[in-house]
Enzyme design. Structure first.
Site, PDB file in Angstrom:
ATOM      1  N   LYS A 165       0.851  -1.207   0.000  1.00  0.00           N
ATOM      2  CA  LYS A 165       0.000   0.000   0.000  1.00  0.00           C
ATOM      3  C   LYS A 165       0.872   1.237   0.000  1.00  0.00           C
ATOM      4  CE  LYS A 165      -4.051   2.172   1.221  1.00  0.00           C
ATOM      5  NZ  LYS A 165      -4.012   2.608  -0.185  1.00  0.00           N
ATOM      6  N   LYS A 173       6.320   3.436   7.782  1.00  0.00           N
ATOM      7  CA  LYS A 173       5.158   4.268   8.159  1.00  0.00           C
ATOM      8  C   LYS A 173       3.926   3.384   8.383  1.00  0.00           C
ATOM      9  CE  LYS A 173       4.514   7.725   5.453  1.00  0.00           C
ATOM     10  NZ  LYS A 173       4.118   8.726   4.457  1.00  0.00           N
ATOM     11  N   LYS A 225       5.246   2.194  -3.337  1.00  0.00           N
ATOM     12  CA  LYS A 225       5.158   3.555  -3.870  1.00  0.00           C
ATOM     13  C   LYS A 225       5.249   3.430  -5.382  1.00  0.00           C
ATOM     14  CE  LYS A 225       4.861   7.890  -2.562  1.00  0.00           C
ATOM     15  NZ  LYS A 225       4.090   8.439  -1.431  1.00  0.00           N
ATOM     16  N   GLY A 251      -3.362   8.218  -3.747  1.00  0.00           N
ATOM     17  CA  GLY A 251      -2.835   9.444  -4.351  1.00  0.00           C
ATOM     18  C   GLY A 251      -1.537   9.883  -3.712  1.00  0.00           C
ATOM     19  N   ASP A 252      -0.896  10.848  -4.319  1.00  0.00           N
ATOM     20  CA  ASP A 252       0.287  11.520  -3.760  1.00  0.00           C
ATOM     21  C   ASP A 252       0.408  12.819  -4.574  1.00  0.00           C
ATOM     22  OD1 ASP A 252       2.605  11.259  -1.838  1.00  0.00           O
ATOM     23  OD2 ASP A 252       3.735  11.543  -3.659  1.00  0.00           O
ATOM     24  N   ASN A 300      -2.756  19.593  -0.713  1.00  0.00           N
ATOM     25  CA  ASN A 300      -3.655  18.874   0.199  1.00  0.00           C
ATOM     26  C   ASN A 300      -3.148  18.848   1.637  1.00  0.00           C
ATOM     27  OD1 ASN A 300      -4.197  16.155   1.602  1.00  0.00           O
ATOM     28  ND2 ASN A 300      -5.894  16.366   0.184  1.00  0.00           N
ATOM     29  N   SER A 304      -6.872   5.614   4.562  1.00  0.00           N
ATOM     30  CA  SER A 304      -7.001   4.800   3.342  1.00  0.00           C
ATOM     31  C   SER A 304      -7.304   3.348   3.711  1.00  0.00           C
ATOM     32  CB  SER A 304      -5.692   4.808   2.558  1.00  0.00           C
ATOM     33  OG  SER A 304      -5.620   5.922   1.726  1.00  0.00           O
TER      34      SER A 304
HETATM   35  P1  NDP Z   1      -0.007  18.382  -3.560  1.00  0.00           P
HETATM   36  O1  NDP Z   1       0.359  18.075  -4.967  1.00  0.00           O
HETATM   37  O2  NDP Z   1      -1.454  18.532  -3.208  1.00  0.00           O
HETATM   38  O3  NDP Z   1       0.743  19.716  -3.084  1.00  0.00           O
HETATM   39  C1  NDP Z   1       2.125  19.848  -3.145  1.00  0.00           C
HETATM   40  C2  NDP Z   1       2.464  21.293  -2.803  1.00  0.00           C
HETATM   41  O4  NDP Z   1       3.868  21.414  -2.688  1.00  0.00           O
HETATM   42  C3  NDP Z   1       2.033  22.297  -3.868  1.00  0.00           C
HETATM   43  O5  NDP Z   1       1.719  23.516  -3.267  1.00  0.00           O
HETATM   44  C4  NDP Z   1       3.295  22.420  -4.716  1.00  0.00           C
HETATM   45  O6  NDP Z   1       3.407  23.646  -5.420  1.00  0.00           O
HETATM   46  C5  NDP Z   1       4.363  22.346  -3.655  1.00  0.00           C
HETATM   47  N1  NDP Z   1       5.606  21.849  -4.233  1.00  0.00           N
HETATM   48  C6  NDP Z   1       5.778  20.709  -4.952  1.00  0.00           C
HETATM   49  N2  NDP Z   1       7.056  20.598  -5.343  1.00  0.00           N
HETATM   50  C7  NDP Z   1       7.692  21.696  -4.844  1.00  0.00           C
HETATM   51  C8  NDP Z   1       9.024  22.166  -4.891  1.00  0.00           C
HETATM   52  N3  NDP Z   1       9.965  21.463  -5.545  1.00  0.00           N
HETATM   53  N4  NDP Z   1       9.313  23.333  -4.247  1.00  0.00           N
HETATM   54  C9  NDP Z   1       8.365  24.031  -3.596  1.00  0.00           C
HETATM   55  N5  NDP Z   1       7.075  23.631  -3.517  1.00  0.00           N
HETATM   56  C10 NDP Z   1       6.761  22.493  -4.131  1.00  0.00           C
HETATM   57  O7  NDP Z   1       0.692  17.237  -2.700  1.00  0.00           O
HETATM   58  P2  NDP Z   1       0.314  16.736  -1.238  1.00  0.00           P
HETATM   59  O8  NDP Z   1      -0.068  17.879  -0.403  1.00  0.00           O
HETATM   60  O9  NDP Z   1      -0.608  15.584  -1.372  1.00  0.00           O
HETATM   61  O10 NDP Z   1       1.713  16.126  -0.752  1.00  0.00           O
HETATM   62  C11 NDP Z   1       2.728  16.949  -0.174  1.00  0.00           C
HETATM   63  C12 NDP Z   1       3.757  16.057   0.484  1.00  0.00           C
HETATM   64  O11 NDP Z   1       3.116  15.247   1.484  1.00  0.00           O
HETATM   65  C13 NDP Z   1       4.500  15.067  -0.427  1.00  0.00           C
HETATM   66  O12 NDP Z   1       5.795  14.872   0.070  1.00  0.00           O
HETATM   67  C14 NDP Z   1       3.718  13.773  -0.237  1.00  0.00           C
HETATM   68  O13 NDP Z   1       4.507  12.621  -0.521  1.00  0.00           O
HETATM   69  C15 NDP Z   1       3.428  13.874   1.252  1.00  0.00           C
HETATM   70  N6  NDP Z   1       2.299  13.038   1.662  1.00  0.00           N
HETATM   71  C16 NDP Z   1       1.067  13.210   1.119  1.00  0.00           C
HETATM   72  C17 NDP Z   1       0.019  12.427   1.556  1.00  0.00           C
HETATM   73  C18 NDP Z   1      -1.381  12.668   1.083  1.00  0.00           C
HETATM   74  O14 NDP Z   1      -2.302  12.051   1.668  1.00  0.00           O
HETATM   75  N7  NDP Z   1      -1.629  13.528   0.115  1.00  0.00           N
HETATM   76  C19 NDP Z   1       0.228  11.311   2.506  1.00  0.00           C
HETATM   77  C20 NDP Z   1       1.557  11.286   3.093  1.00  0.00           C
HETATM   78  C21 NDP Z   1       2.549  12.097   2.635  1.00  0.00           C
HETATM   79  P3  NDP Z   1       3.034  23.711  -6.993  1.00  0.00           P
HETATM   80  O15 NDP Z   1       1.554  23.557  -7.053  1.00  0.00           O
HETATM   81  O16 NDP Z   1       3.534  25.049  -7.409  1.00  0.00           O
HETATM   82  O17 NDP Z   1       3.771  22.572  -7.643  1.00  0.00           O
END
Ligand code: NDP
Length: 444
Positions: free
Chosen positions: A89, A113, A125, A164-165, A239, A377
């Protein structure tokens, strides 16, 4: 060099030390060194070395037609890391920077995790080097269908359940699930993060960000503190960032920054719930969401501005891996920051992670603090399997219990440094024990 170091060197030679699988293995080996020294049976069974290698890696070609009828080609991957305690997962990420090395690191961390959640799920992943930015809705649909046409044969509710991610949200999950269902001719929970209209769970969208704050509240509670009146800097505006901001504001914290890959949004008097809700509602409607927010509210947007430049009590990186460098760390500590909680996976660079051990600061690693998403999830999977949806409050309560329990495991297993529990080592040891005991019990 001991045998684990030699093993890591041999198996990961040449990988980029900043982002890679090799760096993650070295960090885990270092966190586990003391534990392994006292647990001969784990060493004899080569638990670390066996966990270091994914059980299976699937790599595939994703060819699809763009709106000009031109064939486009991307590469897709699924790293099925560990099925020791349950089916694989973990999330799918669509981003031009996605590569196998990063996915191996993320899959390894995901197994740890998932073990910490206390739920029966293994780790994986996946993703593709595809950028949805600037693509039409139809192009994204075609890409998702082509991706799932290859992936479907490797997944299923008892085998591997992607979610998702980064850049894989409700829309992409809907397209991926639709294609899976079309091919296998079965309605089954082989993908999570679905819309609630077809098997999705309450609280799944909020779960990672809310869970980060529940973890933080457990940590503060142990110090007889709360979030009330604390100044918080958050990076990202996706998110995880927005839901962490919302929950922190509801707990009376003052959230003063958000960011994206193009700039920094600040509100020195603290974002309001109304502002965060506007950002959530408009997440996919603007080319640059944060720039648009400046036109809507009394907030400040600066393009090309780095995230960690304002003084705060608590920093919550929620954007991407390696977003918080040694330089950022020094600046945060100097300005009085007392806690860093990773919302994003592997937010700290390797250098920052090494240096934080000597700083007088609490640090919560993503593999513990952001486990709320995968936990909910898993509740989505059980609701799908039993055809029994749970209500919002029941799931939110379970999320709070799970996050408190994860904090407890980290704190109870932590090595003490500078008079504070090193939660990074605590998370690694707690998860390693669960995975290692399962591995030994299941034989070679
Ligand atoms: P989203 O795609 O919803 O948001 C990512 C955010 O980070 C956007 O604002 C994006 O900006 C910004 N971002 C991405 N790349 C960069 C960069 N290189 N420099 C600066 N800002 C950046 O992703 P999530 O919120 O879902 O995920 C964020 C993190 O959390 C990831 O590491 C993910 O693996 C982790 N995570 C997420 C989970 C989930 O349930 N969604 C679960 C566990 C971990 P822009 O739009 O300009 O690209």
């Amino acid at each position: 060099m001991n045998s684990i170091d030699t093993f890591i060197e041999q198996r990961t030679g040449g990988s980029n030390p900043q982002t890679s699988y090799g760096a993650v293995l070295k960090q885990e080996a270092s966190a586990l060194r003391g534990f392994l020294g006292q647990n001969d049976s784990f060493t004899r069974h080569k638990v670390f070395e066996r966990l270091a290698l994914p059980e299976r890696i699937i790599e595939f070609n994703v060819s699809w037609l763009d709106d000009q009828d031109v064939v486009q080609i991307n590469t897709g991957w699924r790293v099925q890391h560990s099925s020791l305690i349950g089916p694989y997962k973990g999330g799918l990420r669509f981003h031009p920077d996605v590569n196998l090395d990063t996915l191996k690191a993320l899959a390894f961390e995901q197994s740890f995790k998932n073990a910490l959640t206390g739920l029966p799920i293994g780790g994986a992943k996946g993703g593709a080097d595809f950028s949805p930015k600037g693509k039409s809705d139809t192009e994204i649909l075609r890409f998702c269908q082509a991706f799932m046409t290859e992936l479907y044969r490797h997944i299923g509710p008892a085998r591997d359940i992607p979610a998702g991610d980064i850049n894989v949200g409700l829309r992409e999950i809907g397209y991926l699930f639709g294609q899976y269902k079309r091919i296998v001719n079965q309605f089954e929970g082989a993908v999570t993060g679905k819309s609630r209209h077809f098997g999705g769970s309450h609280v799944r969208t909020e779960a990672t960000g809310f869970g980060v704050v529940y973890f933080l509240q457990s940590l503060l509670k142990e110090q007889e503190q709360t979030l009330e009146g604390k100044t918080v800097c958050i990076s990202g505006a996706g998110n995880v960032a927005l839901h962490a901001a919302l929950k922190a504001i509801q707990a009376q914290a003052k959230v003063i920054t958000l960011s994206n890959s193009r700039g920094l949004l600040t509100n020195e008097s603290g974002f309001t719930e109304e502002q965060i809700n506007w950002l959530l509602e408009n997440q996919y409607k603007h080319d640059n969401l944060l720039e648009s927010a400046e036109q809507e509210f009394d907030v400040n947007y600066r393009s090309d501005s780095p995230a960690w430049q304002m003084a705060c009590d608590i920093a919550i990186p929620c954007a991407t891996q390696n977003e918080l460098t040694l330089e950022h760390l020094e600046k945060l500590v100097e300005s009085g920051c007392q806690v860093i909680v990773e919302g994003s996976n592997m937010a700290l660079t390797d250098e920052a992670l090494q240096a934080i051990k000597d700083k007088d600061i609490y640090f919560a690693p993503g593999k513990a603090a952001n486990a709320g998403g995968v936990a909910i999830s898993t509740l989505e999977m059980s609701q799908n399997a039993t055809f029994s949806p749970l209500d919002y409050d029941a799931i939110d309560e379970q999320l709070q219990d799970i996050m408190q329990n994860i904090y407890r495991q980290c704190a109870d297993n932590a090595i003490e440094r500078n008079g504070k529990p090193d939660l990074h080592s605590g998370a690694s040891i707690a998860a390693f024990k669960i995975l290692g005991e399962a591995m030994i019990a299941q034989g070679v």
